[in-house]
Write a protein that holds these residues in place. Sequence first.
Motif, PDB file in Angstrom:
ATOM      1  N   VAL A 197      26.214  33.395 124.103  1.00 15.68           N
ATOM      2  CA  VAL A 197      24.996  32.719 123.646  1.00 15.68           C
ATOM      3  C   VAL A 197      25.098  31.194 123.709  1.00 15.68           C
ATOM      4  N   PRO A 198      26.205  30.559 123.318  1.00 16.49           N
ATOM      5  CA  PRO A 198      26.244  29.092 123.368  1.00 16.49           C
ATOM      6  C   PRO A 198      26.054  28.504 124.765  1.00 16.49           C
TER       7      PRO A 198
ATOM      8  N   PHE B 251      24.722  22.938 121.451  1.00 14.32           N
ATOM      9  CA  PHE B 251      25.809  23.770 121.967  1.00 14.32           C
ATOM     10  C   PHE B 251      26.913  23.911 120.927  1.00 14.32           C
ATOM     11  N   ARG B 252      27.324  22.804 120.345  1.00  9.55           N
ATOM     12  CA  ARG B 252      28.404  22.841 119.361  1.00  9.55           C
ATOM     13  C   ARG B 252      27.982  23.563 118.085  1.00  9.55           C
ATOM     14  N   ALA B 253      26.750  23.361 117.662  1.00  7.55           N
ATOM     15  CA  ALA B 253      26.272  24.047 116.453  1.00  7.55           C
ATOM     16  C   ALA B 253      26.217  25.556 116.668  1.00  7.55           C
ATOM     17  N   VAL B 254      25.746  25.979 117.826  1.00  3.57           N
ATOM     18  CA  VAL B 254      25.663  27.415 118.117  1.00  3.57           C
ATOM     19  C   VAL B 254      27.061  28.010 118.293  1.00  3.57           C
ATOM     20  N   CYS B 255      27.994  27.249 118.839  1.00  2.10           N
ATOM     21  CA  CYS B 255      29.376  27.728 118.941  1.00  2.10           C
ATOM     22  C   CYS B 255      29.929  28.073 117.562  1.00  2.10           C
ATOM     23  N   LEU B 256      29.731  27.167 116.618  1.00  5.26           N
ATOM     24  CA  LEU B 256      30.218  27.427 115.259  1.00  5.26           C
ATOM     25  C   LEU B 256      29.490  28.600 114.619  1.00  5.26           C
TER      26      LEU B 256
ATOM     27  N   VAL C 262      28.079  31.222 116.086  1.00  7.41           N
ATOM     28  CA  VAL C 262      28.526  32.490 116.681  1.00  7.41           C
ATOM     29  C   VAL C 262      29.926  32.842 116.194  1.00  7.41           C
ATOM     30  N   ALA C 263      30.796  31.844 116.058  1.00  7.20           N
ATOM     31  CA  ALA C 263      32.149  32.110 115.548  1.00  7.20           C
ATOM     32  C   ALA C 263      32.103  32.609 114.114  1.00  7.20           C
ATOM     33  N   VAL C 264      31.205  32.034 113.308  1.00  9.04           N
ATOM     34  CA  VAL C 264      31.075  32.471 111.916  1.00  9.04           C
ATOM     35  C   VAL C 264      30.523  33.895 111.838  1.00  9.04           C
ATOM     36  N   VAL C 265      29.731  34.299 112.784  1.00 11.68           N
ATOM     37  CA  VAL C 265      29.212  35.672 112.817  1.00 11.68           C
ATOM     38  C   VAL C 265      30.257  36.638 113.388  1.00 11.68           C
ATOM     39  N   LEU C 266      30.982  36.177 114.396  1.00  7.41           N
ATOM     40  CA  LEU C 266      31.910  37.054 115.114  1.00  7.41           C
ATOM     41  C   LEU C 266      33.134  37.452 114.292  1.00  7.41           C
ATOM     42  N   VAL C 267      33.682  36.537 113.533  1.00  5.49           N
ATOM     43  CA  VAL C 267      34.908  36.840 112.778  1.00  5.49           C
ATOM     44  C   VAL C 267      34.669  37.892 111.689  1.00  5.49           C
ATOM     45  N   PRO C 268      33.657  37.754 110.825  1.00  2.00           N
ATOM     46  CA  PRO C 268      33.442  38.835 109.838  1.00  2.00           C
ATOM     47  C   PRO C 268      33.069  40.165 110.493  1.00  2.00           C
ATOM     48  N   MET C 269      32.315  40.093 111.597  1.00  2.00           N
ATOM     49  CA  MET C 269      31.956  41.323 112.292  1.00  2.00           C
ATOM     50  C   MET C 269      33.210  42.000 112.835  1.00  2.00           C
ATOM     51  N   ALA C 270      34.155  41.208 113.332  1.00  2.00           N
ATOM     52  CA  ALA C 270      35.410  41.778 113.838  1.00  2.00           C
ATOM     53  C   ALA C 270      36.238  42.362 112.701  1.00  2.00           C
ATOM     54  N   LEU C 271      36.222  41.714 111.552  1.00  4.53           N
ATOM     55  CA  LEU C 271      37.011  42.221 110.426  1.00  4.53           C
ATOM     56  C   LEU C 271      36.404  43.484 109.815  1.00  4.53           C
ATOM     57  N   PHE C 272      35.081  43.509 109.678  1.00  2.24           N
ATOM     58  CA  PHE C 272      34.445  44.686 109.087  1.00  2.24           C
ATOM     59  C   PHE C 272      34.311  45.841 110.079  1.00  2.24           C
ATOM     60  N   GLY C 273      34.375  45.534 111.384  1.00  2.00           N
ATOM     61  CA  GLY C 273      34.258  46.581 112.389  1.00  2.00           C
ATOM     62  C   GLY C 273      35.601  47.061 112.901  1.00  2.00           C
ATOM     63  N   VAL C 274      36.619  46.935 112.072  1.00  2.00           N
ATOM     64  CA  VAL C 274      37.969  47.306 112.499  1.00  2.00           C
ATOM     65  C   VAL C 274      38.056  48.781 112.887  1.00  2.00           C
TER      66      VAL C 274
ATOM     67  N   PRO D  19      37.941  30.111 121.041  1.00  2.00           N
ATOM     68  CA  PRO D  19      37.370  29.142 121.984  1.00  2.00           C
ATOM     69  C   PRO D  19      36.049  28.560 121.507  1.00  2.00           C
ATOM     70  N   LEU D  20      35.294  29.336 120.751  1.00  8.21           N
ATOM     71  CA  LEU D  20      34.028  28.823 120.236  1.00  8.21           C
ATOM     72  C   LEU D  20      34.261  27.703 119.232  1.00  8.21           C
ATOM     73  N   VAL D  21      35.233  27.889 118.364  1.00  7.31           N
ATOM     74  CA  VAL D  21      35.541  26.852 117.372  1.00  7.31           C
ATOM     75  C   VAL D  21      36.136  25.626 118.055  1.00  7.31           C
ATOM     76  N   VAL D  22      37.028  25.841 118.988  1.00  5.22           N
ATOM     77  CA  VAL D  22      37.666  24.722 119.686  1.00  5.22           C
ATOM     78  C   VAL D  22      36.643  23.934 120.503  1.00  5.22           C
ATOM     79  N   ALA D  23      35.702  24.611 121.142  1.00  7.43           N
ATOM     80  CA  ALA D  23      34.675  23.922 121.923  1.00  7.43           C
ATOM     81  C   ALA D  23      33.737  23.119 121.034  1.00  7.43           C
ATOM     82  N   ALA D  24      33.595  23.509 119.793  1.00  9.21           N
ATOM     83  CA  ALA D  24      32.694  22.800 118.887  1.00  9.21           C
ATOM     84  C   ALA D  24      33.312  21.528 118.320  1.00  9.21           C
ATOM     85  N   LEU D  25      34.624  21.400 118.402  1.00 11.70           N
ATOM     86  CA  LEU D  25      35.293  20.229 117.852  1.00 11.70           C
ATOM     87  C   LEU D  25      35.264  19.073 118.843  1.00 11.70           C
ATOM     88  N   PRO D  26      34.913  17.876 118.375  1.00 10.11           N
ATOM     89  CA  PRO D  26      34.982  16.729 119.282  1.00 10.11           C
ATOM     90  C   PRO D  26      36.435  16.381 119.578  1.00 10.11           C
TER      91      PRO D  26
END
Length: 133
Positions: free
Chosen positions: A53-54, A63-68, A70-82, A95-102
């Motif tokens: 999506v980003p 781009f950077r806001a959407v990266c963060l 999506v990362a905030v959505v993806l991590v809990p989804m990965a943990l709860f969908g174990v 990579p989404l978090v790293v791309a969002a950092l200046p």
Amino acid sequence: MVERVQVVLAPVIWDRLTVGAGVGYATLVSVLLAVGYPRLTPLYVICALLTAVPLAFRDHLDFRAVCLLVAVVLVPMALFGVFFGLFVYAPAALPLVVAALPTPKRYQREKFVAVGVVLAAGLVLFAIQFARF
């Protein structure tokens, strides 16, 4: 007199390549999971598309806001969908978090290589886990 140190925002092309590495990882993992668990293929495709999506945003601030986001959505989804195998998508958030950092311009290649190494390690761990079943 106090000098100001100016951090130049990284070229967006390296950030997009970083996110692209995460998308490639998520796509490869989705294909491997779909082979093993064909009933859950739509869920895996949604996770892979979520990481991409980003790349649809042209403005670097969006781009950077959407990266963060999506990362905030993806991590809990990965943990709860174990139980559905979604935990393997957690490395795709890096990579989404790293791309969002200046980042200063001179460290862009190093950032990309570091993300690639982490994703390769994630693929190796996934392959080991997938081979057990």
